[in-house]
Design a protein around this motif. Structure first.
Motif, PDB file in Angstrom:
ATOM      1  N   ASN A 159       0.800  -1.234   0.000  1.00  0.00           N
ATOM      2  CA  ASN A 159       0.000   0.000   0.000  1.00  0.00           C
ATOM      3  C   ASN A 159       0.830   1.280   0.000  1.00  0.00           C
ATOM      4  O   ASN A 159       0.541   2.224   0.726  1.00  0.00           O
ATOM      5  CB  ASN A 159      -0.962   0.017   1.199  1.00  0.00           C
ATOM      6  CG  ASN A 159      -1.923  -1.137   1.170  1.00  0.00           C
ATOM      7  OD1 ASN A 159      -2.365  -1.562   0.104  1.00  0.00           O
ATOM      8  ND2 ASN A 159      -2.242  -1.676   2.331  1.00  0.00           N
ATOM      9  N   GLY A 160       1.882   1.322  -0.787  1.00  0.00           N
ATOM     10  CA  GLY A 160       2.691   2.534  -0.900  1.00  0.00           C
ATOM     11  C   GLY A 160       3.726   2.717   0.196  1.00  0.00           C
ATOM     12  O   GLY A 160       4.308   3.789   0.335  1.00  0.00           O
TER      13      GLY A 160
ATOM     14  N   ASP B 152      20.318  -0.754  12.341  1.00  0.00           N
ATOM     15  CA  ASP B 152      21.145   0.191  13.088  1.00  0.00           C
ATOM     16  C   ASP B 152      20.386   0.746  14.295  1.00  0.00           C
ATOM     17  O   ASP B 152      20.939   0.906  15.366  1.00  0.00           O
ATOM     18  CB  ASP B 152      21.593   1.350  12.194  1.00  0.00           C
ATOM     19  CG  ASP B 152      22.573   0.888  11.129  1.00  0.00           C
ATOM     20  OD1 ASP B 152      23.369  -0.036  11.404  1.00  0.00           O
ATOM     21  OD2 ASP B 152      22.542   1.456  10.015  1.00  0.00           O
ATOM     22  N   LYS B 153      19.099   1.047  14.110  1.00  0.00           N
ATOM     23  CA  LYS B 153      18.270   1.595  15.188  1.00  0.00           C
ATOM     24  C   LYS B 153      17.582   0.504  16.004  1.00  0.00           C
ATOM     25  O   LYS B 153      17.050   0.776  17.067  1.00  0.00           O
ATOM     26  CB  LYS B 153      17.205   2.524  14.613  1.00  0.00           C
ATOM     27  CG  LYS B 153      17.784   3.755  13.982  1.00  0.00           C
ATOM     28  CD  LYS B 153      16.711   4.653  13.423  1.00  0.00           C
ATOM     29  CE  LYS B 153      17.410   5.857  12.845  1.00  0.00           C
ATOM     30  NZ  LYS B 153      16.656   6.728  12.087  1.00  0.00           N
ATOM     31  N   ASN B 154      17.547  -0.714  15.444  1.00  0.00           N
ATOM     32  CA  ASN B 154      16.837  -1.836  16.067  1.00  0.00           C
ATOM     33  C   ASN B 154      15.396  -1.462  16.372  1.00  0.00           C
ATOM     34  O   ASN B 154      14.907  -1.597  17.498  1.00  0.00           O
ATOM     35  CB  ASN B 154      17.574  -2.356  17.302  1.00  0.00           C
ATOM     36  CG  ASN B 154      18.774  -3.161  16.890  1.00  0.00           C
ATOM     37  OD1 ASN B 154      18.645  -4.100  16.116  1.00  0.00           O
ATOM     38  ND2 ASN B 154      19.936  -2.776  17.345  1.00  0.00           N
ATOM     39  N   TYR B 155      14.748  -0.987  15.319  1.00  0.00           N
ATOM     40  CA  TYR B 155      13.355  -0.578  15.439  1.00  0.00           C
ATOM     41  C   TYR B 155      12.689  -0.706  14.072  1.00  0.00           C
ATOM     42  O   TYR B 155      13.323  -0.452  13.051  1.00  0.00           O
ATOM     43  CB  TYR B 155      13.282   0.879  15.919  1.00  0.00           C
ATOM     44  CG  TYR B 155      11.941   1.224  16.494  1.00  0.00           C
ATOM     45  CD1 TYR B 155      11.653   0.970  17.825  1.00  0.00           C
ATOM     46  CD2 TYR B 155      10.937   1.766  15.696  1.00  0.00           C
ATOM     47  CE1 TYR B 155      10.411   1.262  18.361  1.00  0.00           C
ATOM     48  CE2 TYR B 155       9.692   2.058  16.222  1.00  0.00           C
ATOM     49  CZ  TYR B 155       9.434   1.807  17.557  1.00  0.00           C
ATOM     50  OH  TYR B 155       8.206   2.083  18.079  1.00  0.00           O
ATOM     51  N   PRO B 156      11.392  -1.078  14.036  1.00  0.00           N
ATOM     52  CA  PRO B 156      10.694  -1.173  12.757  1.00  0.00           C
ATOM     53  C   PRO B 156      10.435   0.221  12.178  1.00  0.00           C
ATOM     54  O   PRO B 156       9.901   1.087  12.870  1.00  0.00           O
ATOM     55  CB  PRO B 156       9.375  -1.871  13.089  1.00  0.00           C
ATOM     56  CG  PRO B 156       9.422  -2.226  14.521  1.00  0.00           C
ATOM     57  CD  PRO B 156      10.593  -1.563  15.145  1.00  0.00           C
ATOM     58  N   MET B 157      10.817   0.397  10.955  1.00  0.00           N
ATOM     59  CA  MET B 157      10.676   1.684  10.281  1.00  0.00           C
ATOM     60  C   MET B 157       9.795   1.516   9.045  1.00  0.00           C
ATOM     61  O   MET B 157       9.474   0.410   8.636  1.00  0.00           O
ATOM     62  CB  MET B 157      12.047   2.227   9.873  1.00  0.00           C
ATOM     63  CG  MET B 157      13.022   2.391  11.029  1.00  0.00           C
ATOM     64  SD  MET B 157      12.546   3.629  12.236  1.00  0.00           S
ATOM     65  CE  MET B 157      12.972   5.116  11.353  1.00  0.00           C
ATOM     66  N   GLN B 158       9.457   2.646   8.449  1.00  0.00           N
ATOM     67  CA  GLN B 158       8.593   2.641   7.282  1.00  0.00           C
ATOM     68  C   GLN B 158       9.032   3.776   6.351  1.00  0.00           C
ATOM     69  O   GLN B 158       9.319   4.883   6.807  1.00  0.00           O
ATOM     70  CB  GLN B 158       7.166   2.879   7.750  1.00  0.00           C
ATOM     71  CG  GLN B 158       6.096   2.534   6.759  1.00  0.00           C
ATOM     72  CD  GLN B 158       4.734   2.659   7.419  1.00  0.00           C
ATOM     73  OE1 GLN B 158       4.334   3.748   7.787  1.00  0.00           O
ATOM     74  NE2 GLN B 158       4.038   1.548   7.569  1.00  0.00           N
ATOM     75  N   LYS B 159       9.080   3.467   5.070  1.00  0.00           N
ATOM     76  CA  LYS B 159       9.391   4.483   4.065  1.00  0.00           C
ATOM     77  C   LYS B 159       8.157   4.674   3.198  1.00  0.00           C
ATOM     78  O   LYS B 159       7.607   3.703   2.664  1.00  0.00           O
ATOM     79  CB  LYS B 159      10.571   4.049   3.206  1.00  0.00           C
ATOM     80  CG  LYS B 159      10.950   5.064   2.155  1.00  0.00           C
ATOM     81  CD  LYS B 159      12.165   4.610   1.370  1.00  0.00           C
ATOM     82  CE  LYS B 159      12.571   5.657   0.345  1.00  0.00           C
ATOM     83  NZ  LYS B 159      13.755   5.218  -0.402  1.00  0.00           N
ATOM     84  N   ILE B 160       7.717   5.913   3.078  1.00  0.00           N
ATOM     85  CA  ILE B 160       6.593   6.228   2.197  1.00  0.00           C
ATOM     86  C   ILE B 160       7.168   6.318   0.791  1.00  0.00           C
ATOM     87  O   ILE B 160       8.003   7.184   0.502  1.00  0.00           O
ATOM     88  CB  ILE B 160       5.910   7.554   2.604  1.00  0.00           C
ATOM     89  CG1 ILE B 160       5.440   7.465   4.058  1.00  0.00           C
ATOM     90  CG2 ILE B 160       4.753   7.875   1.664  1.00  0.00           C
ATOM     91  CD1 ILE B 160       4.976   8.788   4.640  1.00  0.00           C
TER      92      ILE B 160
ATOM     93  N   THR C 117       6.885   9.773  -1.299  1.00  0.00           N
ATOM     94  CA  THR C 117       7.628  10.960  -0.845  1.00  0.00           C
ATOM     95  C   THR C 117       9.051  10.663  -0.412  1.00  0.00           C
ATOM     96  O   THR C 117       9.861  11.578  -0.281  1.00  0.00           O
ATOM     97  CB  THR C 117       6.908  11.622   0.348  1.00  0.00           C
ATOM     98  OG1 THR C 117       6.925  10.711   1.459  1.00  0.00           O
ATOM     99  CG2 THR C 117       5.480  12.004  -0.005  1.00  0.00           C
ATOM    100  N   GLY C 118       9.346   9.399  -0.119  1.00  0.00           N
ATOM    101  CA  GLY C 118      10.662   9.039   0.377  1.00  0.00           C
ATOM    102  C   GLY C 118      10.835   9.286   1.870  1.00  0.00           C
ATOM    103  O   GLY C 118      11.902   9.049   2.430  1.00  0.00           O
ATOM    104  N   GLU C 119       9.768   9.782   2.532  1.00  0.00           N
ATOM    105  CA  GLU C 119       9.845  10.048   3.969  1.00  0.00           C
ATOM    106  C   GLU C 119      10.038   8.747   4.741  1.00  0.00           C
ATOM    107  O   GLU C 119       9.365   7.755   4.479  1.00  0.00           O
ATOM    108  CB  GLU C 119       8.560  10.732   4.442  1.00  0.00           C
ATOM    109  CG  GLU C 119       8.525  10.967   5.934  1.00  0.00           C
ATOM    110  CD  GLU C 119       7.144  11.401   6.438  1.00  0.00           C
ATOM    111  OE1 GLU C 119       7.001  11.442   7.665  1.00  0.00           O
ATOM    112  OE2 GLU C 119       6.233  11.664   5.639  1.00  0.00           O
ATOM    113  N   ILE C 120      10.960   8.780   5.695  1.00  0.00           N
ATOM    114  CA  ILE C 120      11.212   7.627   6.552  1.00  0.00           C
ATOM    115  C   ILE C 120      10.753   7.980   7.957  1.00  0.00           C
ATOM    116  O   ILE C 120      11.047   9.058   8.463  1.00  0.00           O
ATOM    117  CB  ILE C 120      12.704   7.247   6.546  1.00  0.00           C
ATOM    118  CG1 ILE C 120      13.099   6.800   5.141  1.00  0.00           C
ATOM    119  CG2 ILE C 120      13.002   6.161   7.567  1.00  0.00           C
ATOM    120  CD1 ILE C 120      14.562   6.485   4.957  1.00  0.00           C
TER     121      ILE C 120
END
Length: 184
Positions: free
Chosen positions: A123-124, A132-140, A143-146
């Motif tokens: 879904n985009g 590196d952060k040991n955390y779940p992240m998301q990239k849109i 827009t490229g926003e993380i």
């Protein structure tokens, strides 16, 4: 000379091992911004497209919302965990309930191990575990926003008072005192 080289190699391996162990933890974050209960994630292993982790809890007695009033017992925590297996397309929900007295010092590690996806696109969004952060992240993608995954570790934390077991805030979210583990 050979003994010194061996000693340096051994010390280097110890430092590397310690650094690697430290790199398995996320930073301390608040479960809810106006309460002093913090969590961090510990990456325990990666298997296929799953990252396994443990959750550590603590009280930041210097943090916002720490209750010092004599009628304040501590905090209740409702922590629903949802795990989704991208291979089998099946999910599993686990509800965790805790009571933590305001006198608690130290760190509590939830004994269960959980998992999340290492990488997925839907879904985009590109969802991934940032090693590196040991955390779940998301990239849109558009827009490229993380950002941190917004739906990860949706929790409820509320103050528990001696004259009133807890406010309705966590009760309406799913907290069950009868299932709560008392952290000591």
């Amino acid at each position: 000379m050979k003994t010194i080289k061996t000693l340096f190699l051994f010390v280097g391996m110890l430092v590397s091992s310690t650094m690697s162990a430290q790199n398995n933890f996320s930073e301390w974050l608040y479960l809810r911004g106006d309460k002093p209960v913090q969590f961090r994630l510990e990456k325990t292993k990666v298997e296929g497209n799953k990252v396994f982790y443990k959750i550590h809890l603590r009280l930041n007695k210097e943090g916002a919302g720490f209750c010092t009033h004599e009628l304040c017992y501590g905090y209740v925590i409702y922590l629903p965990i949802y795990e989704y297996d991208t291979d089998t397309k099946k999910g599993k929900a686990t509800d965790l309930h805790f009571k933590i007295p305001k006198e608690f010092t130290g760190e509590y590690t939830i004994p269960s191990e959980f998992y999340t996806v290492n990488k997925s696109e839907s879904n985009g969004f590109n969802s991934y575990w940032d090693h590196d952060k040991n955390y779940p992240m998301q990239k849109i993608i558009a827009t490229g926003e993380i950002r941190k995954q917004p739906e990860f570790l949706l929790s409820c934390v509320d103050t528990k008072r001696i004259n009133k077991p807890y406010n309705d805030y966590c009760n309406f979210k799913g907290f069950k005192e009868s299932e709560a583990i008392e952290i000591k």
